[in-house]
Design an enzyme around this catalytic site. Structure first.
Site, mmCIF file in Angstrom:
data_model
loop_
_atom_site.group_PDB
_atom_site.id
_atom_site.type_symbol
_atom_site.label_atom_id
_atom_site.label_comp_id
_atom_site.label_asym_id
_atom_site.label_seq_id
_atom_site.Cartn_x
_atom_site.Cartn_y
_atom_site.Cartn_z
ATOM 1 N N GLU A 103 0.838 -1.200 0.000
ATOM 2 C CA GLU A 103 0.000 0.000 0.000
ATOM 3 C C GLU A 103 0.873 1.251 0.000
ATOM 4 O OE1 GLU A 103 -2.703 -0.111 3.405
ATOM 5 O OE2 GLU A 103 -2.216 -2.232 3.611
ATOM 6 N N LYS A 115 2.332 4.603 1.510
ATOM 7 C CA LYS A 115 2.587 5.119 2.859
ATOM 8 C C LYS A 115 2.282 6.617 2.846
ATOM 9 C CE LYS A 115 5.991 5.339 6.562
ATOM 10 N NZ LYS A 115 5.821 6.777 6.796
ATOM 11 N N ASP A 120 1.914 10.374 3.919
ATOM 12 C CA ASP A 120 2.733 11.237 4.770
ATOM 13 C C ASP A 120 1.808 12.074 5.655
ATOM 14 O OD1 ASP A 120 5.011 12.304 5.810
ATOM 15 O OD2 ASP A 120 5.382 13.708 4.178
ATOM 16 N N TYR A 140 -6.709 2.406 7.083
ATOM 17 C CA TYR A 140 -5.835 1.349 6.569
ATOM 18 C C TYR A 140 -5.841 0.064 7.411
ATOM 19 C CZ TYR A 140 -2.573 3.201 10.094
ATOM 20 O OH TYR A 140 -1.998 3.629 11.267
ATOM 21 N N LYS A 151 10.892 3.248 2.519
ATOM 22 C CA LYS A 151 10.960 4.709 2.422
ATOM 23 C C LYS A 151 11.631 5.133 1.118
ATOM 24 C CE LYS A 151 9.785 7.055 5.294
ATOM 25 N NZ LYS A 151 10.334 7.514 6.596
ATOM 26 N N CYS A 154 9.246 49.369 0.216
ATOM 27 C CA CYS A 154 8.386 48.379 -0.418
ATOM 28 C C CYS A 154 8.589 48.430 -1.928
ATOM 29 C CB CYS A 154 6.927 48.653 -0.075
ATOM 30 S SG CYS A 154 5.757 47.637 -1.002
ATOM 31 N N CYS A 200 5.105 49.942 -3.582
ATOM 32 C CA CYS A 200 4.595 51.311 -3.399
ATOM 33 C C CYS A 200 5.640 52.295 -2.905
ATOM 34 C CB CYS A 200 3.402 51.317 -2.445
ATOM 35 S SG CYS A 200 3.856 50.948 -0.736
ATOM 36 N N CYS A 247 5.256 45.955 4.682
ATOM 37 C CA CYS A 247 4.866 47.259 4.162
ATOM 38 C C CYS A 247 3.623 47.688 4.931
ATOM 39 C CB CYS A 247 4.552 47.173 2.667
ATOM 40 S SG CYS A 247 3.773 48.686 2.022
ATOM 41 N N CYS A 270 -1.237 49.889 -0.610
ATOM 42 C CA CYS A 270 -0.166 49.327 -1.452
ATOM 43 C C CYS A 270 -0.786 48.467 -2.556
ATOM 44 C CB CYS A 270 0.776 48.495 -0.595
ATOM 45 S SG CYS A 270 2.042 47.625 -1.542
#
Length: 669
Positions: A116, A118, A120, A226, A314, A408, A411, A426, A431
């Site tokens: 199956e 795995k 995460d 599972y 893995k 910035c 702007c 900013c 902006c």
């Protein structure tokens, strides 16, 4: 037409059954048969019925997926059967070693393996009684875990009621965050200057340990089942049959599992997933190999930590070397300046990568990333490209150090960095880089609630130069709107009416709509109750703000900083001139509220109220609801099966109210 209680009960159960069926088709079979709008209308009808008749609410109702109030901590629960972790294999040779050990323990027997994906994510346990979900927990130490029931209820692929009732069932599953949800979450955290999650597994784990289920619900987790840990009356012989049963019961099971009898075929199958996994909508960090026969599993047994009948293969990490061509800066909705690297194109995790996040200025300095550097790049959770390390041995002396700009880039405003924070911002509300998303927030349902002003229309208004800040919305004219693509006469008139109606919104909505950092809906309501007008709030000092309950130093500093900005004050002045309400909400109830200053705790199941409805009634009458009993608690409202809060109230001498006494206390509302 008013329904009788019995008619309402029949309709509510019919709606629940239909909604469960649609959930199963959508989240398990991936075959939806109705639109989201139709689903939402059914949910709304069920909510109205349960609000009108609180006794109709059930623990497995689709309306109960998101709890009302945050917890103060998680209690510990014991698993019915131990949750073991898997030993790891990192190559084909280690898988063959595992197979050799299995066959030595089972001499002469035919052995089949189920392979199956795995996932995460985070392993969890789900417990059902008579087909109803009653408890969920993390793995913890394998014997005990943390009770995260309310958070697990928010996951749509967790059935609250099984499609076939069973007396007792403990299901094992992997809660995970889909790639798209993970990317959205990190983008949002990036914009607000919060630390990014390293991968979907960390994001899922952090989300399931949120004390407020509403936060968990907002992050859109999913779950694959599972395994069955405990069952009271099932006679299962093979793992494959277990997976088929789980899906029949209403769980989502990761597809692509296969049965093999030869270990060489297992190794080959695992290796085919090295690159195929990148096409999945969720992160997979390996494959799991399990003995199919449940009786053989009993003979193989387990070590103190891991079963001898299963192992995880893995995948190796996906990394590549590239060159930093340039470092750019992006400005997010909240004004956070986020640096990124423009890279020489490189193949990574199934795609061509040309950009990578650099997170913030501190990380660039810590890793000493320079323009022209050779760098090691990887995808966090196989999703977001990031620079892992600099290959300093490749430097020629031509590399250029980088520093955050003082203005910035969008702007030209002077950027700011709060003490103790890594984010550079900013402060200019107008902006251009921030404006589109600020407007989306300003008009959203919980803010100024301007219907008809969605993302597409907002983008067109900006492109046409009709709006330069939120206050400009109130200067829009009919002739402006009908020129917008796909904006007909009726739509233009409806939008103008919605904008005009929003002028009368309560002050709390306007405060929330301004998008002041750290000021959510709750804080906005507290501020609107404390200050008579927005103008008074604008002049408030930080010390004064921190004296308000629930307004801490971080929120206070953010409010003061927001209103110190000349640009932000100009926008507020325009809103005032446009006739937007800036006066505090007035209390319609004559005299002092009868429960003002009183602190309540609600425990157990009430017959005529949901906990949320009871809490809202208390707050409406001036009281406050908390989740734990202390010496400052005035009343504990007790329903059926009250639990430890009742015992603590007795020990502390806190006044205990039955549901009837609670009704008498709140009568007259």
């Amino acid at each position: 037409m008013t329904q009788s209680l019995e008619q309402a009960r029949e309709r509510a159960e019919a709606l629940r059954s239909e909604l469960e069926a649609h959930n199963y088709r959508y989240y398990v079979l991936d075959e939806p048969t109705i639109t989201d709008f139709e689903y939402d209308q059914m949910i709304r009808e069920l909510e109205e019925l349960e609000k009108q008749y609180p006794s109709l609410a059930t623990p497995y109702s689709p309306t109960q997926r998101v709890g009302g109030r945050p917890k103060e901590g998680f209690s510990t629960v014991r698993h019915l059967t131990q949750m073991l972790s898997l030993a790891n294999a990192f190559n084909g040779g280690e898988l063959q070693d595992f197979d050799r050990r299995v066959r030595q323990t089972l001499p002469g027997e035919t052995v089949e393996y189920v392979v199956e994906q795995k996932i995460d994510g985070l392993a969890v346990s789900l417990y059902y009684e008579n087909g109803v979900f009653v408890r969920g927990a993390t793995r913890g130490d394998g014997e005990t875990g943390e009770d995260i029931t309310e958070n697990l209820k928010t996951i749509r692929s967790v059935p609250l009621r099984l499609r076939r009732p069973l007396p007792a069932l403990e299901v094992r599953g992997e809660a995970y965050m889909p790639k798209e949800a993970f990317a959205r979450l990190n983008e949002a955290r990036d914009e607000t200057g919060e630390p990014l999650f390293a991968n979907p597994r960390n994001a899922a784990a952090g989300t399931l340990r949120q004390l407020d289920p509403k936060i968990t619900a907002s992050r859109h987790l999913a779950l694959f089942a599972y395994e069955i840990g405990y069952n009271s009356d099932l006679d299962l012989q093979e793992h494959v049959k277990t997976l088929e049963l789980l899906q029949e019961l209403g769980f989502k099971v990761a597809q692509g599992y296969q049965v093999f009898s030869a270990i060489d075929e297992v190794v080959e199958y695992c290796q085919t997933w090295h690159n195929k996994r990148f096409n999945l909508t969720y992160a997979v960090d390996g494959m799991v190999l399990k003995v199919n026969s449940l009786s053989q599993r009993q003979m193989l047994g387990a070590t103190m930590k891991s079963p001898r009948w299963a192992i995880a293969y893995k995948f190796p990490p996906e990394q590549a070397v590239s060159v930093v061509k340039n470092i750019f800066v992006r400005v997010g909705r909240t004004g956070v300046l986020t640096p990124g690297a423009e890279l020489e194109p490189v193949k990574l995790a199934g795609t061509t990568v040309t950009r990578a996040t650099l997170h913030n200025e501190d990380i660039i300095k810590e890793k000493d990333i320079r323009v022209g550097d050779h760098v090691l790049v990887q995808k966090a959770g196989d999703i977001i490209p990031e620079v892992l390390a600099v290959l300093t041995q490749e430097r020629t002396g031509q590399e250029t150090p980088w520093s955050m700009p003082a203005q910035c880039p969008s702007c030209g405003s002077q950027v700011e960095r709060a003490q103790g924070e890594s984010a550079v911002r900013c402060p200019n509300m107008a902006c251009p880089a921030k404006l589109w998303e600020e407007l989306i927030h300003f008009v959203s349902r919980n803010a100024m609630d301007i219907a008809g002003l969605g993302p597409a229309v907002t983008g067109q208004l900006l492109a046409a130069g009709l709006v330069h800040d939120p206050a400009d919305l109130y200067a829009l004219r009919y002739d402006d709107l009908v020129k917008i693509e796909r904006m007909g006469s009726k739509s233009a008139q409806n939008l103008l009416e919605a904008i005009d109606a929003s002028r009368a919104n309560p002050l709390s909505r306007l405060i929330f709509a301004l998008g002041i950092r750290h000021v959510g809906e709750r804080a906005a309501k507290i501020l609107a109750e404390r200050y008579e007008s927005l103008q008074a709030l604008m002049e408030a000092r930080q010390e004064e703000l921190t004296e308000i309950p629930e307004i801490g130093p971080k929120i206070a500093a953010s409010i003061v900083s927001f209103f110190e900005s000349v640009q932000n004050r100009q926008v507020v002045d325009k809103l005032i001139q446009a006739g937007v309400n800036t006066a505090s909400e007035k209390d319609d109830q004559a005299g002092e509220k009868p429960l003002a200053g009183k602190v309540f705790v609600i425990t157990g199941t009430l017959e005529d109220f949901t906990r949320q409805a009871a809490g809202e009634l208390i707050e409406k009458l001036g009281g406050k609801v908390t989740s734990s009993v202390s010496r400052s608690t005035d009343y504990v409202v007790v329903g059926e099966k009250p639990g430890s809060k009742y015992d603590k109230a007795v020990a502390l001498g806190v006044t205990i109210l039955s549901e009837e006494e609670f009704k008498e206390l709140t009568a007259g509302d």
